[in-house]
Scaffold this motif. Structure first.
Motif, PDB file in Angstrom:
ATOM      1  N   GLU A 127      10.967  -1.611   4.961  1.00 11.94           N
ATOM      2  CA  GLU A 127      10.964  -1.975   6.377  1.00 11.94           C
ATOM      3  C   GLU A 127      12.367  -2.343   6.857  1.00 11.94           C
ATOM      4  OE1 GLU A 127       7.657  -4.849   6.400  1.00 11.94           O
ATOM      5  OE2 GLU A 127       6.559  -3.344   7.570  1.00 11.94           O
ATOM      6  N   ASN A 128      13.138  -3.042   6.012  1.00 17.09           N
ATOM      7  CA  ASN A 128      14.517  -3.338   6.392  1.00 17.09           C
ATOM      8  C   ASN A 128      15.384  -2.084   6.361  1.00 17.09           C
ATOM      9  OD1 ASN A 128      14.850  -6.092   7.170  1.00 17.09           O
ATOM     10  ND2 ASN A 128      14.373  -6.690   5.072  1.00 17.09           N
ATOM     11  N   ALA A 129      15.106  -1.175   5.435  1.00 16.22           N
ATOM     12  CA  ALA A 129      15.828   0.099   5.399  1.00 16.22           C
ATOM     13  C   ALA A 129      15.601   0.873   6.691  1.00 16.22           C
ATOM     14  CB  ALA A 129      15.387   0.924   4.196  1.00 16.22           C
ATOM     15  N   MET A 130      14.388   0.794   7.225  1.00 12.93           N
ATOM     16  CA  MET A 130      14.098   1.431   8.513  1.00 12.93           C
ATOM     17  C   MET A 130      14.837   0.701   9.633  1.00 12.93           C
ATOM     18  SD  MET A 130      10.403   2.112  10.392  1.00 12.93           S
ATOM     19  CE  MET A 130       9.983   0.364  10.480  1.00 12.93           C
ATOM     20  N   ARG A 131      14.835  -0.625   9.598  1.00 11.49           N
ATOM     21  CA  ARG A 131      15.529  -1.405  10.621  1.00 11.49           C
ATOM     22  C   ARG A 131      17.030  -1.138  10.598  1.00 11.49           C
ATOM     23  NH1 ARG A 131      17.794  -6.554  10.720  1.00 11.49           N
ATOM     24  NH2 ARG A 131      17.126  -6.987   8.573  1.00 11.49           N
ATOM     25  N   PHE A 132      17.575  -0.962   9.403  1.00 17.09           N
ATOM     26  CA  PHE A 132      19.003  -0.684   9.261  1.00 17.09           C
ATOM     27  C   PHE A 132      19.349   0.734   9.713  1.00 17.09           C
ATOM     28  CE2 PHE A 132      20.520  -3.845   5.758  1.00 17.09           C
ATOM     29  CZ  PHE A 132      20.003  -4.902   6.483  1.00 17.09           C
ATOM     30  N   GLY A 133      18.370   1.651   9.682  1.00 17.00           N
ATOM     31  CA  GLY A 133      18.628   3.044  10.023  1.00 17.00           C
ATOM     32  C   GLY A 133      18.853   3.940   8.824  1.00 17.00           C
ATOM     33  N   LEU A 134      18.620   3.388   7.617  1.00 13.59           N
ATOM     34  CA  LEU A 134      18.789   4.197   6.407  1.00 13.59           C
ATOM     35  C   LEU A 134      17.672   5.219   6.267  1.00 13.59           C
ATOM     36  CD1 LEU A 134      20.227   4.752   3.697  1.00 13.59           C
ATOM     37  CD2 LEU A 134      18.900   2.861   2.705  1.00 13.59           C
ATOM     38  N   ILE A 135      16.465   4.853   6.697  1.00 11.28           N
ATOM     39  CA  ILE A 135      15.321   5.761   6.662  1.00 11.28           C
ATOM     40  C   ILE A 135      14.699   5.832   8.051  1.00 11.28           C
ATOM     41  CG2 ILE A 135      14.884   5.279   4.216  1.00 11.28           C
ATOM     42  CD1 ILE A 135      12.467   3.580   5.131  1.00 11.28           C
ATOM     43  N   ASN A 136      13.881   6.857   8.272  1.00 14.31           N
ATOM     44  CA  ASN A 136      13.238   7.020   9.574  1.00 14.31           C
ATOM     45  C   ASN A 136      12.027   6.126   9.744  1.00 14.31           C
ATOM     46  OD1 ASN A 136      14.475   9.873   8.832  1.00 14.31           O
ATOM     47  ND2 ASN A 136      14.427   9.699  11.062  1.00 14.31           N
ATOM     48  N   LYS A 137      11.246   5.989   8.656  1.00 10.52           N
ATOM     49  CA  LYS A 137      10.001   5.236   8.776  1.00 10.52           C
ATOM     50  C   LYS A 137       9.583   4.716   7.408  1.00 10.52           C
ATOM     51  CE  LYS A 137       5.556   5.593  11.225  1.00 10.52           C
ATOM     52  NZ  LYS A 137       5.893   4.626  12.269  1.00 10.52           N
ATOM     53  N   ALA A 138       9.015   3.515   7.395  1.00 12.97           N
ATOM     54  CA  ALA A 138       8.447   2.921   6.189  1.00 12.97           C
ATOM     55  C   ALA A 138       6.939   2.863   6.358  1.00 12.97           C
ATOM     56  CB  ALA A 138       9.017   1.528   5.959  1.00 12.97           C
ATOM     57  N   VAL A 139       6.208   3.367   5.382  1.00 13.05           N
ATOM     58  CA  VAL A 139       4.754   3.490   5.509  1.00 13.05           C
ATOM     59  C   VAL A 139       4.063   2.992   4.254  1.00 13.05           C
ATOM     60  CG1 VAL A 139       4.959   5.479   7.063  1.00 13.05           C
ATOM     61  CG2 VAL A 139       4.778   5.864   4.592  1.00 13.05           C
ATOM     62  N   GLU A 140       2.753   2.899   4.326  1.00 14.07           N
ATOM     63  CA  GLU A 140       1.955   2.558   3.145  1.00 14.07           C
ATOM     64  C   GLU A 140       1.969   3.743   2.178  1.00 14.07           C
ATOM     65  OE1 GLU A 140       0.883  -0.353   2.613  1.00 14.07           O
ATOM     66  OE2 GLU A 140       1.178  -1.186   4.624  1.00 14.07           O
ATOM     67  N   PRO A 141       1.786   3.480   0.875  1.00 16.85           N
ATOM     68  CA  PRO A 141       1.848   4.571  -0.112  1.00 16.85           C
ATOM     69  C   PRO A 141       0.925   5.743   0.189  1.00 16.85           C
ATOM     70  CG  PRO A 141       1.871   2.455  -1.222  1.00 16.85           C
ATOM     71  CD  PRO A 141       1.626   2.159   0.232  1.00 16.85           C
ATOM     72  N   ASN A 142      -0.286   5.455   0.699  1.00 16.27           N
ATOM     73  CA  ASN A 142      -1.229   6.544   0.960  1.00 16.27           C
ATOM     74  C   ASN A 142      -0.891   7.342   2.214  1.00 16.27           C
ATOM     75  OD1 ASN A 142      -1.876   4.537   2.784  1.00 16.27           O
ATOM     76  ND2 ASN A 142      -4.093   4.778   2.585  1.00 16.27           N
ATOM     77  N   GLU A 143       0.149   6.901   2.943  1.00 13.40           N
ATOM     78  CA  GLU A 143       0.557   7.608   4.160  1.00 13.40           C
ATOM     79  C   GLU A 143       1.800   8.455   3.963  1.00 13.40           C
ATOM     80  OE1 GLU A 143      -0.811   4.380   7.571  1.00 13.40           O
ATOM     81  OE2 GLU A 143       1.111   4.076   6.548  1.00 13.40           O
ATOM     82  N   LEU A 144       2.500   8.245   2.841  1.00 15.03           N
ATOM     83  CA  LEU A 144       3.809   8.872   2.674  1.00 15.03           C
ATOM     84  C   LEU A 144       3.739  10.392   2.660  1.00 15.03           C
ATOM     85  CD1 LEU A 144       6.834   8.474   2.221  1.00 15.03           C
ATOM     86  CD2 LEU A 144       6.382   8.357  -0.244  1.00 15.03           C
ATOM     87  N   GLU A 145       2.862  10.950   1.853  1.00 11.34           N
ATOM     88  CA  GLU A 145       2.767  12.406   1.761  1.00 11.34           C
ATOM     89  C   GLU A 145       2.406  13.018   3.110  1.00 11.34           C
ATOM     90  OE1 GLU A 145       2.694  16.352   0.304  1.00 11.34           O
ATOM     91  OE2 GLU A 145       3.642  14.516  -0.441  1.00 11.34           O
ATOM     92  N   ASP A 146       1.489  12.383   3.818  1.00 13.32           N
ATOM     93  CA  ASP A 146       1.048  12.927   5.098  1.00 13.32           C
ATOM     94  C   ASP A 146       2.179  12.975   6.113  1.00 13.32           C
ATOM     95  OD1 ASP A 146      -1.492  13.322   4.167  1.00 13.32           O
ATOM     96  OD2 ASP A 146      -2.344  11.510   5.073  1.00 13.32           O
ATOM     97  N   ILE A 147       2.975  11.900   6.199  1.00 13.09           N
ATOM     98  CA  ILE A 147       4.028  11.882   7.216  1.00 13.09           C
ATOM     99  C   ILE A 147       5.157  12.843   6.864  1.00 13.09           C
ATOM    100  CG2 ILE A 147       5.368   9.938   6.267  1.00 13.09           C
ATOM    101  CD1 ILE A 147       5.754   9.044   9.229  1.00 13.09           C
ATOM    102  N   VAL A 148       5.457  12.970   5.562  1.00  9.41           N
ATOM    103  CA  VAL A 148       6.484  13.929   5.144  1.00  9.41           C
ATOM    104  C   VAL A 148       6.024  15.354   5.428  1.00  9.41           C
ATOM    105  CG1 VAL A 148       7.676  14.895   3.144  1.00  9.41           C
ATOM    106  CG2 VAL A 148       7.550  12.413   3.437  1.00  9.41           C
ATOM    107  N   GLN A 149       4.771  15.645   5.097  1.00 10.87           N
ATOM    108  CA  GLN A 149       4.232  16.982   5.361  1.00 10.87           C
ATOM    109  C   GLN A 149       4.192  17.275   6.855  1.00 10.87           C
ATOM    110  OE1 GLN A 149       3.361  19.607   3.744  1.00 10.87           O
ATOM    111  NE2 GLN A 149       3.409  18.939   1.622  1.00 10.87           N
ATOM    112  N   LYS A 150       3.868  16.271   7.654  1.00  8.77           N
ATOM    113  CA  LYS A 150       3.814  16.454   9.109  1.00  8.77           C
ATOM    114  C   LYS A 150       5.172  16.885   9.637  1.00  8.77           C
ATOM    115  CE  LYS A 150       3.214  13.847  13.410  1.00  8.77           C
ATOM    116  NZ  LYS A 150       2.906  12.511  14.005  1.00  8.77           N
ATOM    117  N   PHE A 151       6.217  16.179   9.222  1.00  7.54           N
ATOM    118  CA  PHE A 151       7.557  16.526   9.708  1.00  7.54           C
ATOM    119  C   PHE A 151       8.021  17.863   9.139  1.00  7.54           C
ATOM    120  CE2 PHE A 151       7.712  12.304  11.370  1.00  7.54           C
ATOM    121  CZ  PHE A 151       8.681  12.334  12.359  1.00  7.54           C
TER     122      PHE A 151
END
Length: 266
Positions: free
Chosen positions: A177-201
């Motif tokens: 969540e801090n990595a997202m706030r810093f701008g290092l990553i686009n989004k921080a999600v729950e483990p079961n959501e990671l594959e879905d959001i990556v596949q979506k993009f």
């Protein structure tokens, strides 16, 4: 589909192609997916292979195990730390990171675990990055007496200067969540959501004209450090040239006539 390069180094990395999406996975969890010279060479060779494959529209970069990448292999570093050897190693790493930026296809980092030092640099070098909230990122070189100077280059081009210095000077971990706030990553999600959001993009990017995406990615990194007036002059020329392409004219015509575009990737 396993690439020839990946097949030769299956213990380090795998490459699978699903439609227009390439999935590149670091597969050396025993070494914490460290960026040894061999690993970096394998990654570089695989990016060369991907760059030459016009059928690939986007790349997902992930890793096996609880560590995305721990950065340089410290055992390798300490085995021969002569200045000329170290310079060659860090230059090799820098060249590999630049291949991501210069790759025609966008690269999405998929992080579920720890990314430190050059491993954090690897995440920062990707065009997009998504991570689990529990993932952790750090540039801890300062704790070892070796400032993370090369990771600093990618980090400082992705996060605000004071956030970059916070990571570099403290050597402490930040969570997703801090990595997202810093701008290092686009989004921080729950483990079961990671594959879905990556596949979506990935699927969204893969649905676009690869010619247009390639043009835009290259232009983005070229203009980002230009003075404002030069950036606008350059971007205007890029857009004027882009307008001459088949896909730009096809896309605009499709929009005006309320139909789906037929991309020719040219």
């Amino acid at each position: 589909m396993m690439s020839e390069v990946a097949a030769k180094s299956a213990s380090l990395l795998s490459l699978e192609i699903e439609g227009r999406v390439a999935r590149l996975t670091l597969t050396d969890p025993a070494s914490r997916n460290s960026l040894s010279s061999q690993m970096m060479q394998t990654i570089s060779d695989t990016f060369d292979e991907i760059a030459g494959n016009a059928d690939i529209a986007v790349v997902i970069l992930g890793a096996e195990g609880p560590v995305f990448s721990s950065g340089h292999n410290l055992k390798e570093v300490m085995s021969d730390n002569r200045q000329e050897v170290m310079l060659a190693l860090f230059n090799q790493c820098s060249a590999m990171m630049q291949k991501i930026v210069n790759l025609p296809q966008p690269v999405i980092a998929k992080v579920d675990g720890i990314a430190t030092a050059a491993g954090c640099q690897l995440v920062a070098s990707c065009d997009l990055a998504f991570a689990t909230k529990s993932s952790r990122f750090a540039t801890p070189g300062v704790n070892l007496g070796l400032f993370c100077s090369t990771p600093m280059v990618a980090l400082s081009r992705n996060v605000a200067p004071k956030h970059a210095m916070e990571m570099l000077l403290s050597g402490e971990f930040i969570d997703g969540e801090n990595a997202m706030r810093f701008g290092l990553i686009n989004k921080a999600v729950e483990p079961n959501e990671l594959e879905d959001i990556v596949q979506k993009f990935a699927k969204n990017i893969a649905s676009k004209s690869t010619h247009t995406v390639k043009t835009g990615k290259a232009a983005f990194y070229k203009q980002v450090n230009m003075p404002l007036d030069q950036a606008y002059d350059f971007a205007s020329e890029v857009m004027a040239n882009n307008m001459q392409s088949h896909d730009a004219q096809e896309g605009i015509d499709a929009f005006l006539n309320k139909r789906e575009p037929d991309w020719q990737d040219k």
